[in-house]
Design an enzyme around this catalytic site. Structure first.
Site, short mmCIF file in Angstrom:
data_model
loop_
_atom_site.label_atom_id
_atom_site.label_comp_id
_atom_site.label_asym_id
_atom_site.label_seq_id
_atom_site.Cartn_x
_atom_site.Cartn_y
_atom_site.Cartn_z
N HIS A 335 0.80 -1.22 0.00
CA HIS A 335 0.00 0.00 0.00
C HIS A 335 0.83 1.27 0.00
O HIS A 335 0.32 2.35 -0.27
CB HIS A 335 -0.98 0.01 1.18
CG HIS A 335 -2.18 -0.84 0.92
ND1 HIS A 335 -2.19 -2.19 1.16
CD2 HIS A 335 -3.39 -0.54 0.40
CE1 HIS A 335 -3.37 -2.68 0.82
NE2 HIS A 335 -4.11 -1.72 0.35
N GLY A 336 2.09 1.15 0.33
CA GLY A 336 2.92 2.35 0.29
C GLY A 336 4.25 2.10 0.95
O GLY A 336 4.37 1.26 1.85
#
Lengths: 489, 460
Positions: A335-336
């Site tokens: 997600h990041g």
């Protein structure tokens, strides 16, 4: 370019549909789609287009080599090379800065490594390519001999930059053989406009309110403003913070699922059938259930390509828990490139483990409302972790929700904002539930026995898309505020 | 039965498809008719985005298509497209009525509410250089900059500097701009005015008027105690206290506060009315030991239907549109002429009070008084020949104020510090000016970019 952009709807998509319908034969139609997709991808800078074209080219070759390999070992060799190339590119472009940042206390490499901009959609299209190569290796799908068709699959603008992560096996047949029926085209229209409205009318408003309460991402992630940000958040009243996090929780679902809706809708308009990516996740009854309904194409990817190959649940509980740990660490990291996303993944890991060792069985015996409330609370606090890359801010907000910053519960601002958005919040919450879908299916069933209901239902269904399109256009016309929060993925 | 349902469904699908495809095609066609694309927004008071110019470099960097910017001349194709969408104005108005249904909106906050710094009890007397706080605030200030003071009148140019920065609270049919004190910028402001007094020397008197805004004066106490807005009296006292003794401080706050039941601030705009400006003027005269001209000596002119900057920042709140403001102007009784130098360097004569009856509803404050915000304006009172002269350094709060100075000076030089590129010291020395009057509304004293302009004007 993002889907909820006037130029996309009224120029790009319109021209695309016109060209597509004018093109005769599947070959011409595919050429139209590739050209439009490459243009779409180039919108924010054609430089990374080369990267995507190269990654597709290499993997196209690797898959052919896998297919040609006489031995299992040879196929495995090329499959591993392919994974190294794809994951290497993803790792380099997405995680280099993160790794350099983390190594800084040990050795300072920042002078040697340039700031790298994240190529748009790399997290999504890398996973699509991986699924293709691995499925070819496993013999689940036939190899694709045409580079252009493989490129069409990877670059298709419907899903290239914001998902869903479409499996090659789901669309391999439709790349060369697809038909659009009137009913499906019409279904696609509804799906697309519902998605557009979710984004333009609901998610953007949620984002505006959430940003005004929880600071914008640019401000909150600036380390030099940390002290200011802590004191700004610490002064917010508890009711205001509850509203802020609630709005963010609504935003993130409405925004993300809106993109999937639009992708699925546009797919139907030209005969592609993408799988559902969301199934009303906030109506889940447990965390396990939530992850079967949230970003399904991602969680099933990790299930099929990580969890099950690691042995899944077949090698005893400790091994199962270890496998889950790996999956949730990776899910978070996907997600990041920031620790808060990893923690967010591990946060869910903890609840999933607890559910696996008896809690879910216990919940199942209670009325479902207990499970639902429990799930919503877990997810609500999870989003705080997701929102702030700096832990002190997470902690400040969590404390503030319970008046532990010396803040009051209510104040003028919280009263005002709650009242200002009270009906909006209700509508947004309803939009997260299957209510509308339920009403539609009841009416569809009743239509069979009553001509009046059938006609009314027909009129309403025919008008909904055009009304939503008009309303969305109104909202987007005055809205320079149109952020796309998945750029970090 | 099944058959009939299937038939209805087929018709439904056909109608739905036709409507949708038609809407897309109509949208595409309308967008291809250049005259339909608006170029200015009357309500937002700004020029809309310009079609991006093409360069290969912009194309390769992605800027050509997707650059987002506040600068209308430097945006990408996507932003230009939606900013100049046909019928944008009507679409926005229609959307405004939908937004009105989001909830109960007797009070409504627009924009971000920023909490102010604690106002120190003791003034700071040391010379703060560019303090850290000031510079970190600066980036936030510019991010919320929107040109809102733009005027499309022939005499004036679109202006790059805005005056409203904070959140705006709409309560009933009155809007207020919230004020957050910023210690760093306030210190810089005080230091700049002190510096001006030092540089101009003993023979020139330097006056400073910090004008409160409506949130500090006319907002009902029941709201005031709840709202997240810093105490303006305390902030003004702090800034005055921090200034050199050579600066003569004018207590506009108490005077306005005494008259807070009167029509001294607009409800739809962040400015004071000329009546509000008059009460500050009385205090200036008191400080100058002159006697003010009484209001009875003036004849008035009234321009109705004013919907100002708050109307824009609340995205055209219907509650404001229902009760527009009126601009009341006091006509100078002296035989006075005004010469304006606009931002293009063009010099021309212009009425001190312009009849704005037929002007668009959003331009009535800015266009009524002294031809709006021009870098440099000279007003000559032909009834006097004593050589007396003053300089008024102002942002737009000074527009309604400047005409009131006419009876007292042969020449009033009005400098808008945001746009004037000359030197204040030279202006004063070359024209044997005796009085320099700084008039700044309190919002300007928390805006790093504005105080930056003021510092430059004084140091040049």
């Amino acid at each position: 370019m993002v889907f909820a952009d006037l130029i996309f709807v009224f120029v790009f998509l319109t021209l695309n549909l016109i060209c597509y319908s004018l093109a005769k034969g599947i070959r011409a139609k595919n050429i139209v789609m590739v050209v439009f997709s490459l243009l779409f991808y180039s919108w924010s800078g054609p430089v990374y287009l080369l990267l995507m074209l190269t990654i597709v080219l290499l993997n196209w070759i690797f898959a052919l080599l896998i297919d040609k390999s006489k031995t299992k070992g040879g196929a495995k060799f090329w499959m591993i090379i392919s994974c190294i190339v794809s994951l290497g590119a993803l790792g380099f472009f997405k995680y280099t800065n993160f790794i350099v940042g983390n190594l800084k206390p040990l050795i300072d490499l920042s002078g040697f490594v340039p700031e790298i901009l994240l190529p748009i959609g790399i997290s999504f299209y890398t996973f699509q390519i991986l699924s293709y190569v691995i499925d070819v290796y496993r013999g689940d799908v036939p190899v694709q001999r045409s580079y252009w068709r493989l490129l069409l699959y990877v670059s298709l603008f419907h899903q290239c930059i914001a998902g869903p992560i479409v499996r090659y096996s789901d669309v391999s047949r439709e790349i060369t053989d697809r038909r659009v029926t009137g009913a499906e085209f019409s279904q696609g229209i509804t799906r697309f406009t519902v998605g557009l409205a979710k984004k333009a009318l609901l998610a953007n408003v949620c984002a505006k309110v959430a940003d005004s309460i929880l600071l914008t991402d640019a401000v909150a992630s600036d380390p030099s403003l940390l002290a200011d940000n802590i004191s700004a958040l610490a002064q917010k009243s508890a009711a205001l913070l509850w509203l802020g996090v609630l709005m963010y929780m609504l935003q993130i679902y409405l925004d993300f699922s809106a993109y999937s809706d639009m992708a699925i809708g546009m797919g139907l308009m030209i005969g592609f059938h993408y799988k559902e990516n969301f199934n009303y996740p906030y109506a889940a009854v447990s965390v396990t259930d939530f992850w079967r309904r949230w970003h399904i194409s991602l969680s099933s990817f990790f299930r099929d390509y990580v969890y099950i190959p690691l042995g899944g649940n077949r090698r005893g509980l400790p091994r199962k828990i270890f496998n889950m740990l790996v999956v949730w660490f990776l899910t978070g990291l996907w997600h990041g490139a920031s620790w808060n996303f990893v923690l967010w993944g591990l946060y869910f890991f903890v609840f999933l483990v607890i559910e696996n060792i008896g809690w879910r069985d216990f919940l199942a015996k209670l009325p479902s409302v207990f499970g639902r409330v429990y799930l919503l609370i877990v997810v609500f606090f999870g989003w705080i972790l997701f929102r702030f890359s700096q832990m002190p801010l997470v902690w400040t907000v969590v404390k503030g929700l319970f008046c532990a910053n010396g803040n009051t519960f209510l104040d003028f601002e919280s009263n005002t904002l709650w009242l200002n958005y009270i009906f909006f919040v209700m509508v947004a919450i309803i939009a997260c539930t299957p209510l509308a879908k339920g009403i539609n299916s009841v009416l569809t069933r009743r239509s069979e026995n009553s001509a009046a209901i059938a006609v009314i239902h027909g009129v309403v269904t025919a008008l909904i898309p055009i009304v939503l399109l008009l309303l969305s256009t109104m909202a987007l016309a005055g809205n320079s505020y149109n952020p796309f929060i998945y750029f970090r993925f | 039965m099944k058959n009939r349902t299937a038939k209805i469904q087929t018709v439904t699908n056909a109608v739905k498809t036709i409507l949708f495809v038609l809407a897309l095609i109509v949208g595409l066609v309308l967008n291809c008719i250049p005259p339909l694309r608006p170029t200015v927004s009357a309500t937002e008071n700004r020029e809309l985005n310009k079609f991006p110019s093409f360069t290969l470099q912009k194309l390769l960097s992605g800027e050509y298509f997707s650059k987002e910017s506040d600068d209308p001349n430097n945006v990408g194709l996507s932003q230009w497209f939606s900013d100049t969408f046909p019928f944008r104005e009507q679409l926005i108005t229609a959307y405004g009525s939908i937004e009105g249904m989001f909830g109960i909106q007797t009070n409504k906050i627009h924009g971000e509410v920023q909490t102010g710094d604690d106002i120190p009890d003791l003034p700071s007397k040391q010379e703060p250089s560019s303090s850290q706080q000031g510079s970190s605030q600066a980036s936030q200030d510019t991010s919320s900059l929107k040109s809102e003071d733009t005027v499309s009148e022939e005499s004036v140019e679109p202006l790059p500097e805005a005056e409203t920065f904070g959140g705006v609270l709409l309560s009933g049919n009155t809007a207020y701009e919230l004020y957050n004190f910023n210690t760093g910028v306030a210190n810089r402001y005080s230091a700049a005015i002190s510096n001006a007094a030092n540089r101009l020397g003993g023979s020139v008197k330097v006056y400073d008027i910090i004008a409160p805004t409506s949130v500090g004066i006319t907002m009902p106490d029941s709201l005031k105690k709840n709202v997240n807005s810093s105490d303006q009296q305390k902030a003004i006292n702090y800034m005055y206290g921090s200034m050199s003794d050579n600066v003569i401080k004018v207590d506009a706050f108490s005077a306005l506060n005494k008259h807070k039941k009167e029509y001294i601030y607009f409800r739809t705009d962040h400015h004071w009315t000329q009546l509000g400006a008059y009460y500050a003027y009385e205090q200036l005269m008191l400080a100058k030991k002159s006697s003010p001209v009484s209001l009875e000596q003036y004849t008035t002119q009234q321009f109705d239907g004013f919907l100002g900057t708050f109307y824009t920042s609340t995205k055209k709140a219907p509650a404001l549109a229902e009760y527009p403001d009126s601009v009341v102007a006091y006509k100078p009784f002296n035989n006075a002429t005004m010469t304006v130098t606009n931002s293009k360097g063009k010099t021309f004569q212009y009425p001190i009070i312009q009849d704005t009856t037929t002007y668009p509803s959003n331009l009535k404050y800015s266009s009524t008084f002294i031809g709006s915000d021009n870098p440099y304006t000279v007003i000559v009172n032909n009834d006097l020949s004593d050589g007396s002269a003053c300089v008024l350094v102002k942002e737009s709060f000074g527009n309604a104020f400047a005409p009131l100075l006419i009876p007292h000076y042969q020449t009033v030089y009005v400098v808008d510090y945001r746009y004037y590129s000359g030197s204040l010291v030279e202006l004063v020395q070359n024209n044997s000016v005796s009085d320099v009057i700084f008039l700044n509304n309190i919002s300007a004293t928390r805006a790093s970019s504005l105080v930056g302009h003021l510092e430059k004007l004084i140091n040049r």
